[in-house]
Design a protein around this motif. Structure first.
Motif, PDB file in Angstrom:
ATOM      1  N   GLY A   1       0.795  -1.219   0.000  1.00 64.27           N
ATOM      2  CA  GLY A   1       0.000   0.000   0.000  1.00 64.27           C
ATOM      3  C   GLY A   1       0.830   1.273   0.000  1.00 64.27           C
ATOM      4  N   GLU A   2       2.094   1.189   0.398  1.00 67.91           N
ATOM      5  CA  GLU A   2       2.972   2.358   0.381  1.00 67.91           C
ATOM      6  C   GLU A   2       3.792   2.318  -0.899  1.00 67.91           C
ATOM      7  OE1 GLU A   2       6.992   3.166   2.617  1.00 67.91           O
ATOM      8  OE2 GLU A   2       5.292   3.595   3.937  1.00 67.91           O
ATOM      9  N   ARG A   3       3.763   3.393  -1.657  1.00 74.21           N
ATOM     10  CA  ARG A   3       4.488   3.434  -2.934  1.00 74.21           C
ATOM     11  C   ARG A   3       5.379   4.669  -2.986  1.00 74.21           C
ATOM     12  NH1 ARG A   3       2.559  -1.050  -3.087  1.00 74.21           N
ATOM     13  NH2 ARG A   3       1.462  -2.024  -4.788  1.00 74.21           N
ATOM     14  N   LEU A   4       6.675   4.445  -3.029  1.00 77.90           N
ATOM     15  CA  LEU A   4       7.654   5.508  -3.201  1.00 77.90           C
ATOM     16  C   LEU A   4       8.295   5.313  -4.568  1.00 77.90           C
ATOM     17  CD1 LEU A   4       9.327   5.245   0.306  1.00 77.90           C
ATOM     18  CD2 LEU A   4       7.597   6.897  -0.423  1.00 77.90           C
ATOM     19  N   ARG A   5       8.613   6.412  -5.226  1.00 77.03           N
ATOM     20  CA  ARG A   5       9.190   6.327  -6.566  1.00 77.03           C
ATOM     21  C   ARG A   5      10.635   6.810  -6.529  1.00 77.03           C
ATOM     22  NH1 ARG A   5       6.630   6.514 -11.633  1.00 77.03           N
ATOM     23  NH2 ARG A   5       8.125   6.938 -13.265  1.00 77.03           N
ATOM     24  N   GLY A   6      11.533   5.966  -7.034  1.00 73.16           N
ATOM     25  CA  GLY A   6      12.929   6.359  -7.139  1.00 73.16           C
ATOM     26  C   GLY A   6      13.137   7.240  -8.358  1.00 73.16           C
ATOM     27  N   PRO A   7      14.313   7.828  -8.478  1.00 77.15           N
ATOM     28  CA  PRO A   7      14.592   8.677  -9.640  1.00 77.15           C
ATOM     29  C   PRO A   7      14.639   7.856 -10.924  1.00 77.15           C
ATOM     30  CG  PRO A   7      16.568   8.348  -8.336  1.00 77.15           C
ATOM     31  CD  PRO A   7      15.445   7.722  -7.573  1.00 77.15           C
ATOM     32  N   GLU A   8      14.322   8.487 -12.017  1.00 73.33           N
ATOM     33  CA  GLU A   8      14.367   7.817 -13.316  1.00 73.33           C
ATOM     34  C   GLU A   8      15.830   7.696 -13.747  1.00 73.33           C
ATOM     35  OE1 GLU A   8      11.008   8.191 -16.550  1.00 73.33           O
ATOM     36  OE2 GLU A   8      12.472   9.791 -16.795  1.00 73.33           O
ATOM     37  N   ARG A   9      16.180   6.495 -14.269  1.00 71.14           N
ATOM     38  CA  ARG A   9      17.556   6.254 -14.721  1.00 71.14           C
ATOM     39  C   ARG A   9      17.570   6.009 -16.211  1.00 71.14           C
ATOM     40  NH1 ARG A   9      20.581   2.015 -11.120  1.00 71.14           N
ATOM     41  NH2 ARG A   9      22.136   2.535 -12.683  1.00 71.14           N
ATOM     42  N   LYS A  10      18.537   6.585 -16.876  1.00 69.24           N
ATOM     43  CA  LYS A  10      18.718   6.435 -18.321  1.00 69.24           C
ATOM     44  C   LYS A  10      19.604   5.211 -18.572  1.00 69.24           C
ATOM     45  CE  LYS A  10      20.825   8.956 -22.151  1.00 69.24           C
ATOM     46  NZ  LYS A  10      21.453  10.248 -22.517  1.00 69.24           N
ATOM     47  N   VAL A  11      19.143   4.318 -19.472  1.00 70.12           N
ATOM     48  CA  VAL A  11      19.926   3.129 -19.830  1.00 70.12           C
ATOM     49  C   VAL A  11      20.059   3.100 -21.350  1.00 70.12           C
ATOM     50  CG1 VAL A  11      20.153   0.627 -19.628  1.00 70.12           C
ATOM     51  CG2 VAL A  11      18.945   1.903 -17.846  1.00 70.12           C
ATOM     52  N   ALA A  12      21.286   3.178 -21.834  1.00 67.33           N
ATOM     53  CA  ALA A  12      21.561   3.166 -23.274  1.00 67.33           C
ATOM     54  C   ALA A  12      21.406   1.749 -23.831  1.00 67.33           C
ATOM     55  CB  ALA A  12      22.976   3.682 -23.524  1.00 67.33           C
ATOM     56  N   PRO A  13      21.219   1.626 -25.143  1.00 64.48           N
ATOM     57  CA  PRO A  13      21.118   0.287 -25.754  1.00 64.48           C
ATOM     58  C   PRO A  13      22.342  -0.569 -25.418  1.00 64.48           C
ATOM     59  CG  PRO A  13      20.484   1.968 -27.329  1.00 64.48           C
ATOM     60  CD  PRO A  13      21.043   2.688 -26.134  1.00 64.48           C
ATOM     61  N   ARG A  14      22.111  -1.846 -25.122  1.00 64.62           N
ATOM     62  CA  ARG A  14      23.125  -2.849 -24.803  1.00 64.62           C
ATOM     63  C   ARG A  14      23.847  -2.581 -23.480  1.00 64.62           C
ATOM     64  NH1 ARG A  14      23.310  -1.513 -29.798  1.00 64.62           N
ATOM     65  NH2 ARG A  14      25.261  -0.384 -29.763  1.00 64.62           N
ATOM     66  N   HIS A  15      23.359  -1.666 -22.669  1.00 63.51           N
ATOM     67  CA  HIS A  15      23.934  -1.391 -21.360  1.00 63.51           C
ATOM     68  C   HIS A  15      23.035  -1.989 -20.280  1.00 63.51           C
ATOM     69  CE1 HIS A  15      26.357   1.482 -23.600  1.00 63.51           C
ATOM     70  NE2 HIS A  15      27.180   1.471 -22.556  1.00 63.51           N
ATOM     71  N   THR A  16      23.631  -2.175 -19.090  1.00 68.26           N
ATOM     72  CA  THR A  16      22.881  -2.734 -17.965  1.00 68.26           C
ATOM     73  C   THR A  16      22.758  -1.703 -16.848  1.00 68.26           C
ATOM     74  OG1 THR A  16      24.869  -3.659 -16.969  1.00 68.26           O
ATOM     75  CG2 THR A  16      23.620  -5.102 -18.440  1.00 68.26           C
ATOM     76  N   ALA A  17      21.782  -1.935 -15.988  1.00 68.78           N
ATOM     77  CA  ALA A  17      21.581  -1.098 -14.803  1.00 68.78           C
ATOM     78  C   ALA A  17      21.155  -2.010 -13.660  1.00 68.78           C
ATOM     79  CB  ALA A  17      20.517  -0.042 -15.064  1.00 68.78           C
ATOM     80  N   THR A  18      21.641  -1.725 -12.471  1.00 74.63           N
ATOM     81  CA  THR A  18      21.234  -2.456 -11.274  1.00 74.63           C
ATOM     82  C   THR A  18      20.264  -1.571 -10.512  1.00 74.63           C
ATOM     83  OG1 THR A  18      23.353  -3.605 -11.191  1.00 74.63           O
ATOM     84  CG2 THR A  18      22.032  -3.593  -9.176  1.00 74.63           C
ATOM     85  N   LEU A  19      19.057  -2.098 -10.306  1.00 72.93           N
ATOM     86  CA  LEU A  19      17.988  -1.332  -9.667  1.00 72.93           C
ATOM     87  C   LEU A  19      17.698  -1.930  -8.303  1.00 72.93           C
ATOM     88  CD1 LEU A  19      15.825  -1.267 -12.878  1.00 72.93           C
ATOM     89  CD2 LEU A  19      17.338   0.541 -12.062  1.00 72.93           C
ATOM     90  N   ARG A  20      17.597  -1.058  -7.287  1.00 71.58           N
ATOM     91  CA  ARG A  20      17.393  -1.518  -5.915  1.00 71.58           C
ATOM     92  C   ARG A  20      16.275  -0.720  -5.245  1.00 71.58           C
ATOM     93  NH1 ARG A  20      23.061  -1.072  -6.505  1.00 71.58           N
ATOM     94  NH2 ARG A  20      24.116  -3.053  -6.251  1.00 71.58           N
ATOM     95  N   PRO A  21      15.511  -1.401  -4.361  1.00 67.35           N
ATOM     96  CA  PRO A  21      14.560  -0.647  -3.531  1.00 67.35           C
ATOM     97  C   PRO A  21      15.329  -0.001  -2.379  1.00 67.35           C
ATOM     98  CG  PRO A  21      14.489  -2.955  -2.942  1.00 67.35           C
ATOM     99  CD  PRO A  21      15.456  -2.832  -4.099  1.00 67.35           C
ATOM    100  N   GLY A  22      14.673   0.841  -1.611  1.00 66.06           N
ATOM    101  CA  GLY A  22      15.310   1.402  -0.420  1.00 66.06           C
ATOM    102  C   GLY A  22      15.632   0.290   0.569  1.00 66.06           C
ATOM    103  N   HIS A  23      16.546   0.532   1.488  1.00 63.86           N
ATOM    104  CA  HIS A  23      16.953  -0.472   2.476  1.00 63.86           C
ATOM    105  C   HIS A  23      15.745  -0.939   3.289  1.00 63.86           C
ATOM    106  CE1 HIS A  23      19.478  -2.663   5.218  1.00 63.86           C
ATOM    107  NE2 HIS A  23      18.895  -2.050   6.230  1.00 63.86           N
ATOM    108  N   GLY A  24      15.516  -2.246   3.305  1.00 58.48           N
ATOM    109  CA  GLY A  24      14.395  -2.814   4.043  1.00 58.48           C
ATOM    110  C   GLY A  24      13.048  -2.646   3.351  1.00 58.48           C
ATOM    111  N   HIS A  25      13.045  -2.161   2.121  1.00 60.56           N
ATOM    112  CA  HIS A  25      11.803  -1.935   1.381  1.00 60.56           C
ATOM    113  C   HIS A  25      11.505  -3.102   0.453  1.00 60.56           C
ATOM    114  CE1 HIS A  25      11.423   2.718   1.673  1.00 60.56           C
ATOM    115  NE2 HIS A  25      11.924   2.197   2.790  1.00 60.56           N
ATOM    116  N   LEU A  26      10.233  -3.245   0.133  1.00 56.37           N
ATOM    117  CA  LEU A  26       9.810  -4.197  -0.890  1.00 56.37           C
ATOM    118  C   LEU A  26       9.914  -3.514  -2.249  1.00 56.37           C
ATOM    119  CD1 LEU A  26       6.623  -5.716   0.757  1.00 56.37           C
ATOM    120  CD2 LEU A  26       8.665  -6.986   0.103  1.00 56.37           C
ATOM    121  N   LEU A  27      10.354  -4.240  -3.241  1.00 53.69           N
ATOM    122  CA  LEU A  27      10.401  -3.748  -4.611  1.00 53.69           C
ATOM    123  C   LEU A  27       9.071  -4.106  -5.261  1.00 53.69           C
ATOM    124  CD1 LEU A  27      11.967  -2.532  -6.974  1.00 53.69           C
ATOM    125  CD2 LEU A  27      12.938  -4.787  -7.398  1.00 53.69           C
ATOM    126  N   PHE A  28       8.232  -3.118  -5.539  1.00 54.52           N
ATOM    127  CA  PHE A  28       6.904  -3.381  -6.074  1.00 54.52           C
ATOM    128  C   PHE A  28       6.867  -3.381  -7.599  1.00 54.52           C
ATOM    129  CE2 PHE A  28       5.710  -1.557  -1.881  1.00 54.52           C
ATOM    130  CZ  PHE A  28       5.146  -2.709  -1.375  1.00 54.52           C
TER     131      PHE A  28
END
Length: 153
Positions: free
Chosen positions: A107-134
């Motif tokens: 029921g609680e929804r926080l939004r992280g900043p938007e991240r730019k990912v170029a073609p063929r590149h990777t990104a590691t996405l994490r929720p806040g510490h102790g948070h659920l990734l929805f």
């Protein structure tokens, strides 16, 4: 004069309560829907969008499945843990923007900043510490917007 009656719980009622508690516990555990792992996040799952650049897509709903929990390959839901990170690769030909939706509880929804990912590149996405990734949201700037999961922890 009234005599106080002592009520005793019957053994059958105790057994019914125990059975209902067990059913509630088992049905609340994270699991895939339908076939094993059908709705479970994992490497190789793809989220793609054909929406205009000003609209974003929910990857948890369209492609990745339930991203709250990282579960083993086999269908063992009681061994699932909270997802601490999802590594994604931009497998489309265009730049994509991704964001993380997370919270401490349902029921609680926080939004992280938007991240730019170029073609063929990777990104590691994490929720806040102790948070659920929805959810992970996807927004593209060109045709063929696509993210593929590389790993989940």
């Amino acid at each position: 004069m009234k005599v106080a009656r002592r009520h005793r719980t019957s053994p059958a009622l105790g057994a019914i309560c125990a059975a209902l508690t067990l059913i509630a516990l088992v049905t609340s555990l994270p699991r895939g829907a339908g076939a094993a792992n059908a709705d479970r996040v994992g490497p190789g799952r793809v989220c793609g969008s054909a929406l205009p650049a000003d609209q974003e897509l929910s990857c948890a709903t369209y492609g990745f499945g339930d991203i709250r929990y990282a579960c083993p390959e086999s269908d063992v839901p009681w061994r699932c843990t909270m997802t601490t990170q999802v590594r994604v690769r931009n497998t489309g030909p265009s730049i994509v923007y991704v964001s993380v939706i997370h919270g401490v509880r349902q029921g609680e929804r926080l939004r992280g900043p938007e991240r730019k990912v170029a073609p063929r590149h990777t990104a590691t996405l994490r929720p806040g510490h102790g948070h659920l990734l929805f959810d992970l949201t996807l927004r593209g700037v060109g045709p063929g917007t696509s993210l593929t999961i590389v790993s989940v922890r």
